[in-house]
Design an enzyme around this catalytic site. Structure first.
Site, PDB file in Angstrom:
ATOM      1  N   LYS A 170      12.390  49.133  68.850  1.00 30.90           N
ATOM      2  CA  LYS A 170      13.585  48.700  69.575  1.00 30.90           C
ATOM      3  C   LYS A 170      13.769  47.185  69.382  1.00 30.90           C
ATOM      4  O   LYS A 170      13.073  46.373  69.970  1.00 30.90           O
ATOM      5  CB  LYS A 170      13.426  49.011  71.073  1.00 30.90           C
ATOM      6  N   GLU A 245       3.245  39.294  73.796  1.00 24.50           N
ATOM      7  CA  GLU A 245       3.392  37.878  73.453  1.00 24.50           C
ATOM      8  C   GLU A 245       4.577  37.362  74.239  1.00 24.50           C
ATOM      9  O   GLU A 245       5.686  37.887  74.105  1.00 24.50           O
ATOM     10  CB  GLU A 245       3.649  37.698  71.949  1.00 24.50           C
ATOM     11  N   CYS A 279       8.666  30.534  70.552  1.00 21.62           N
ATOM     12  CA  CYS A 279       7.704  30.513  71.665  1.00 21.62           C
ATOM     13  C   CYS A 279       6.618  29.483  71.408  1.00 21.62           C
ATOM     14  O   CYS A 279       5.922  29.068  72.331  1.00 21.62           O
ATOM     15  CB  CYS A 279       7.132  31.902  71.915  1.00 21.62           C
ATOM     16  N   GLU A 378       9.672  27.465  80.603  1.00 19.32           N
ATOM     17  CA  GLU A 378      10.131  27.581  79.215  1.00 19.32           C
ATOM     18  C   GLU A 378      11.652  27.540  79.177  1.00 19.32           C
ATOM     19  O   GLU A 378      12.309  28.311  79.876  1.00 19.32           O
ATOM     20  CB  GLU A 378       9.632  28.884  78.607  1.00 19.32           C
TER      21      GLU A 378
HETATM   22  P1  ADP Z   1      15.341  37.440  75.921  1.00 21.00           P
HETATM   23  O1  ADP Z   1      15.931  37.263  77.291  1.00 21.00           O
HETATM   24  O2  ADP Z   1      14.872  36.172  75.345  1.00 21.00           O
HETATM   25  O3  ADP Z   1      16.134  38.304  75.012  1.00 21.00           O
HETATM   26  P2  ADP Z   1      13.661  39.558  76.820  1.00 21.00           P
HETATM   27  O4  ADP Z   1      12.238  39.496  77.228  1.00 21.00           O
HETATM   28  O5  ADP Z   1      14.669  39.893  77.852  1.00 21.00           O
HETATM   29  O6  ADP Z   1      13.952  38.199  76.126  1.00 21.00           O
HETATM   30  O7  ADP Z   1      13.835  40.608  75.635  1.00 21.00           O
HETATM   31  C1  ADP Z   1      12.837  40.930  74.695  1.00 21.00           C
HETATM   32  C2  ADP Z   1      12.979  42.394  74.335  1.00 21.00           C
HETATM   33  O8  ADP Z   1      12.685  43.182  75.491  1.00 21.00           O
HETATM   34  C3  ADP Z   1      14.378  42.798  73.905  1.00 21.00           C
HETATM   35  O9  ADP Z   1      14.297  43.752  72.873  1.00 21.00           O
HETATM   36  C4  ADP Z   1      14.946  43.387  75.174  1.00 21.00           C
HETATM   37  O10 ADP Z   1      16.014  44.278  74.941  1.00 21.00           O
HETATM   38  C5  ADP Z   1      13.740  44.100  75.735  1.00 21.00           C
HETATM   39  N1  ADP Z   1      13.830  44.393  77.159  1.00 21.00           N
HETATM   40  C6  ADP Z   1      14.590  43.768  78.094  1.00 21.00           C
HETATM   41  N2  ADP Z   1      14.422  44.333  79.303  1.00 21.00           N
HETATM   42  C7  ADP Z   1      13.525  45.337  79.152  1.00 21.00           C
HETATM   43  C8  ADP Z   1      12.920  46.309  80.027  1.00 21.00           C
HETATM   44  N3  ADP Z   1      13.201  46.352  81.319  1.00 21.00           N
HETATM   45  N4  ADP Z   1      12.026  47.181  79.503  1.00 21.00           N
HETATM   46  C9  ADP Z   1      11.709  47.138  78.200  1.00 21.00           C
HETATM   47  N5  ADP Z   1      12.250  46.276  77.321  1.00 21.00           N
HETATM   48  C10 ADP Z   1      13.149  45.383  77.771  1.00 21.00           C
END
Ligand code: ADP
Length: 476
Positions: A170, A245, A279, A378
């Site tokens: 994903k 990470e 990061c 961050e």
């Molecule tokens: P950013 O805000 O920098 O995009 P995120 O940590 O929100 O960082 O996103 C990193 C990844 O995690 C993306 O692929 C995002 O779609 C996914 N993601 C966001 N929310 C969830 C969740 N509740 N469960 C699993 N994956 C998620």
């Protein structure tokens, strides 16, 4: 055309969403299908069905697929780099390096799987032999962020497939383009149906299902600390293997005896290239008093010569911020830094360019102290703070005074100081006279404290996460 998801070897349509170029908001890179909950469940079920067969293929067979994928990436390097720069906003030079890195990762793990180590031990019991071997974990869910749209997927997908796991991948919603191209290359390499699945879509739907579905045996995630912590709680509660990470607030210490041009280059590259969206970015510049003013003067001069512009223009050195939400966050932190009493010595302004884009001039705060939120949280943008330290001991203390521990750097000409720092700084990666960002794929990647959880990624260390150990006691 809508770019579909890859589920059980078939391309499947879905609700389209637009991939927008951050350098030019009027440029739609493409329409991509948003995977639904059912699509995600189908992908996980397909990966689960495919696992048995794939796990029994020979390492040579899997290495062959990985070699083909690497060759596919290399053959399309120019087009992929252009797509990456267009959808994410890093410069073409950086994007090209990232695409080459992705190909190298597939080649590296093609080699690694051929030399997967095992061990034979003598038992305490006469005639009994102990064999320690590694087996794949099963279905792995890979959830990736937008800032390295092809390298991070590659450093998870390549070892996952190499060691015999099946994959549900994903990508971040902001960068489906590179993810789709990579999936296409993997599919074209002839990987059996279900072994690799692409599900583009919302974190709260697709990501959440990957996290909670009992058929997903392991989850490797890169992203924000908030999202990572939520995934960790859900996935570990059902005893899935987890690797995370997350954030960083990486210190770059500059001592009085540093080579000034080299220190300035390290700070410029580490804090501001890739628009500060790494990061491992050097977001805290901890500078010893005796070099402080010269360093700030030289860095400010270097910042003034940067070209912020369209990621695909040849003369651009800093591309746009990835999207409106991230730009708003950067600007919020710039306002916060001012209100906390730091001095905005350079930049931090929204810029207009011939195309509508999220352009922000690199922001440098001076007179910051390590208790300010701009020094603790961050930001994930082209924003760095300079913190003055009286001496090396204070600089080291400040470097460690953070909840994160991903990367840390020091610029000094003293071997003794660099060795002391290397030993005593609380970070997973240490850079001496180098930017905190910029790592090799052959070496372990990861951090301590709030930055990482689970075993290391990349290099030979990836085998820890993507395999599980079996101990066999055998008597003939
Ligand atoms: P950013 O805000 O920098 O995009 P995120 O940590 O929100 O960082 O996103 C990193 C990844 O995690 C993306 O692929 C995002 O779609 C996914 N993601 C966001 N929310 C969830 C969740 N509740 N469960 C699993 N994956 C998620």
């Amino acid at each position: 055309m809508v770019y579909g998801n890859l589920i059980d070897g078939e391309w499947r349509d879905g609700d389209p969403f637009a991939n927008i170029n951050p350098s030019n908001l009027d440029d739609v890179v493409g329409e991509y299908a948003r995977a639904s909950l059912d699509d995600t469940r189908d992908a996980i079920a397909a990966a689960s069905r495919a696992f048995w067969g794939w796990s029994l293929t020979t390492p040579q067979t899997r290495a062959g697929y990985l070699e083909k994928i690497a060759a596919g990436i290399e053959a399309r390097c120019g087009a992929l780099a252009d797509l990456l720069a267009r959808e994410e906003g890093k410069t073409l030079r950086e994007a090209t390096g990232e695409v080459i890195r992705a190909a190298q990762l597939f080649r590296f793990y093609a080699g690694e799987v051929l030399r997967t180590p095992g061990e034979r031990l003598d038992s305490a019991r006469e005639g009994v032999e102990i064999q320690v071997t590694r087996e794949p974990v099963g279905v792995v869910g890979l959830i990736t962020p937008w800032n390295f749209p092809i390298a991070i997927p590659a450093w998870k997908i390549a070892p996952a497939l190499a060691f015999g796991n099946t994959v549900v991948f994903k990508p971040a919603e902001l960068v489906p383009g590179c993810a789709w191209e990579l999936a296409h290359l993997i599919h074209d390499a002839g990987i059996p149906a279900g072994v690799f699945n692409l599900v583009m879509g919302r974190g709260s739907v697709v990501g959440a299902e990957i996290t909670s579905n009992p058929q997903v045996n392991a989850i490797s995630f890169t992203g924000s600390t908030t999202t990572g912590s939520g995934i960790l709680t859900t996935a570990s509660a059902r005893l899935a293997k987890v690797q995370m990470e997350m954030g960083g607030k990486n210190p770059l210490v500059i001592l009085n005896d540093a080579d000034l041009p080299r220190a300035v280059q390290a700070a410029l590259d580490g804090a501001f290239y890739s628009t500060g969206q790494r990061c491992t970015a050097s977001s805290r510049l901890i500078v010893e008093a005796g070099i402080h003013d010269r360093f700030v003067g030289a860095l400010t001069e270097a910042l003034a010569s940067q070209v912020v512009g369209d990621a695909r223009n040849a003369d651009t050195t800093i591309g746009p911020v990835v999207d409106e939400r991230q730009l708003a966050q950067d600007l919020r932190y710039i306002d916060l830094g001012k209100s906390e009493g730091a001095h905005l010595a350079f930049g931090g302004e929204v810029l207009s360019r011939p195309t509508r884009g999220h352009y922000l001039s690199p922001a440098l705060f001076t007179e910051a102290n390590n208790q300010m939120r701009v020094c603790r949280e961050e930001i994930f943008g082209p924003v760095a703070t300079v913190i003055r330290a009286a001496n090396y001991e204070e600089a080291l203390h400040l470097a460690n005074d953070t909840e994160f521990g991903l990367s840390a750097g020091i610029c000094t000409s003293s071997l003794a100081r660099s060795m002391h720092f290397r030993r005593n700084v609380q970070a997973g990666m240490v850079m001496v006279n180098l930017p905190t960002a910029g790592v090799d794929y052959t070496a372990p990647f990861g951090g301590r404290k709030g930055s990482s959880y689970g075993s290391r990624e990349q290099g030979r260390y990836a085998v820890e996460f993507y395999t599980t150990v079996k101990t066999a006691y055998v008597v003939g």
